[in-house]
Design a protein around this motif. Sequence first.
Motif, PDB file in Angstrom:
ATOM      1  N   LEU A 127       0.817  -1.220   0.000  1.00  0.00           N
ATOM      2  CA  LEU A 127       0.000   0.000   0.000  1.00  0.00           C
ATOM      3  C   LEU A 127       0.847   1.266   0.000  1.00  0.00           C
ATOM      4  O   LEU A 127       0.426   2.293  -0.529  1.00  0.00           O
ATOM      5  N   ASP A 164      -3.712  -1.193  -6.253  1.00  0.00           N
ATOM      6  CA  ASP A 164      -3.617   0.018  -7.066  1.00  0.00           C
ATOM      7  C   ASP A 164      -4.867   0.884  -6.901  1.00  0.00           C
ATOM      8  O   ASP A 164      -4.766   2.105  -6.787  1.00  0.00           O
ATOM      9  N   GLY A 193       3.683   1.387  -1.576  1.00  0.00           N
ATOM     10  CA  GLY A 193       4.457   1.367  -2.816  1.00  0.00           C
ATOM     11  C   GLY A 193       5.874   0.859  -2.636  1.00  0.00           C
ATOM     12  O   GLY A 193       6.713   1.049  -3.507  1.00  0.00           O
ATOM     13  N   ARG A 225      -4.648   2.585  -3.530  1.00  0.00           N
ATOM     14  CA  ARG A 225      -3.617   3.623  -3.513  1.00  0.00           C
ATOM     15  C   ARG A 225      -4.018   4.860  -4.308  1.00  0.00           C
ATOM     16  O   ARG A 225      -3.674   5.969  -3.928  1.00  0.00           O
TER      17      ARG A 225
END
Length: 81
Positions: free
Chosen positions: A57, A73, A59, A76
């Motif tokens: 989450l 994705d 990245g 996020r």
Amino acid sequence: MDAEFKRLRWRCRRGTRELDQLLGWWLETRYNAASPELRSGFAGLLEQQDPELWDWLLGKGQATEPNQAAVIDEIRTQHRV
């Protein structure tokens, strides 16, 4: 509300407020309209360990399963506090 949705809601409770909110957000806002593949990906995410989920989450890593990565994705890019 069906039993599967209730079970997933319970599994979204991770003990970390941030993860609870992010996973719960996707379940509440996206799950019903999601494809069966994304629903499966979401259920698979709930099988992962919290540190790994948190890294994805943030990245700092990426899920190897495509449907799980798609859910991450969405969270996020579309979740707003």
